[in-house]
Design an enzyme around this catalytic site. Sequence first.
Site: not given
Lengths: 139, 479
Positions: B98, B205, B237, B376, B379, B402, B405
């Site tokens: 990605d 995600n 995101h 970020p 959730m 980022h 994890g």
Amino acid sequence: MIAFEYLEHTADVMFRAYGKTAEEMLCNAASALFQAMVDPTTIAAQESWTVELEGDDLEDLAYRWLSEIIFLFETESAVFSTFSLQLKQDEKMRLYGKIGGERIDLGRHAFENEVKAVTRHKFGIKKNQIWCIQVVLDV
Amino acid sequence: MEEASKNLCKINDNTYEVPLGYRPGMRVPGRIFVSAALRDMVEPGTVDQVANVATLPGIVKYSMAMPDAHLGYGFPIGGVAAFREEGGIISPGGVGFDINCGVRLLRCDLRAEVVQPRINTLIEALFQAIPSGLGATGRLHATDRQLTEAFISGARWAVEEGYGFEADLTHCEESGGMDGADPEQVSLKARKRGRPQLGTLGSGNHFLEIQRVEEIYDHDVARQFGLFKGQITVMIHCGSRGAGHQICTDHLDVLSRAVRKYKIDIPDKQLACAPLGSPEARQYFGGMVCAANYAWANRHIIAHWTREVFEKYFPGSRLDLVYDVAHNVAKIEEHNVDGKRERLYVHRKGATRAFGPSRDEVPAAYRSVGQPVIIPGSMGTSSYVLCGSDAALDLTFGSACHGAGRVMSRSQALRQFTGKSVKAALDREGIVVKATSPGMLAEEAPQVYKPSGDVVDVVHNLGIATRVARLVPLGVSKG
């Protein structure tokens, strides 16, 4: 002989698929890839797709076969449940596959994952008594 | 897990070294930036992956892993490595499928108490307005020519098409478009996957979240970033969708041959690479940049539709771009190495650039403080805004974590949670979730991630990036 099994992996999906022949192993790998996303019992093989691929060797071809299934899933908006294929060897190794499935209907096809790609991490094929392929999918 | 930790040498409270000799062929040591508590969550496979990257030709200083590091393929997730232009390599294993998966943060001029009473309606409207989930295709119906333009100029193309504003561009990393795109390196397959998906959120995600600024840690910097307590923010995101996945798949094929051609010994097939300057390296870079630019265009379009929804429900409200960061990308950057300025190919896979005030790449509006670093949460948990620092340049080639994890595998998550139970738990906390495939919520349950606060603490304590604000979710739209 089991067709395939999933192994623990923190972020992604890892599986091993088996077969008495290389062809059977590749079909079982395709089933494992798809079952990581959606319950195959909810898929009716109403339509079929054909695939023709070539590669330098079996491993190369296996990677392309699984990647092709993801490509078809996305571009055809279809889910698949039956796989059959033949391998032929001339100056290249060739795969002729037939895939059965239907168009995605989110009302019936409950997804647990979306497979983005086939990685080459720990990707490999072994043959002892039976054929075995190990694959890590990026989800 | 203790096994891997034992082989790590403690450098300081937040830095552990993977020593040379951990595996044969390492050219540099590894550095894993974790606290003692997070160190115990690092799987042995992650340490192995840090060591694997250290064997690649032309690697500079260290093979690094950020505090959110976890098992990936090729590089670990959270992996950072820089390679010399002379003698180095470029590898899609250090970028991922990605390409330019990233995060965009918009600040609203409204306060939470104005928005919260209508959060259900708002999330529903965003869910309808922004195509998401499996098989989603865009509202955009891009032509082939438009797709090529998006590959070449990214968010700038989107602005020219009427999505977003010129001013947004200066608030994106790389101004929303990297130089060096080569659409010739994008296969027909990648185009076929990418064209209908331009302007879609995707699944897994990826999310769009409405948040409230819960806590401000650094008032001066927050003011500079336009953030205040009680404010509404929107976080997006997502990445380059099928286009990026296919570009990576295609080039992995080419680069797998390149390692044989150039006789590069790689410990993991996903680390397939080519020497910088070779045709294969140039081709991959050109294709990767196309995907990166596609992702910036994608987030730009999604932000535009988000603004339209806000305008409908809160006429006259403003949603300004705070910043947009890439966390899966390889970039050419200048860094000091042994007192000399060198051009390096910095790979960040699940890591965010965190440049401080000294770097020209930081937009003028933030030059006095450093770039916003957007982290970020998982959730239902907090997200963080941090500020990049010059200290990061020496320590991590200007990189930070980022996200939180993962610590729990997807299959384990599916055994422990159901989509329904996860949604119910979020409901109890007053967080509204709308998802195309509720079954996919289970594997994104908050418990499958490390506590994001712990990860951010390490980054803050190391001085790589400093805490500015904490954001809590009010509503989430997911694929």
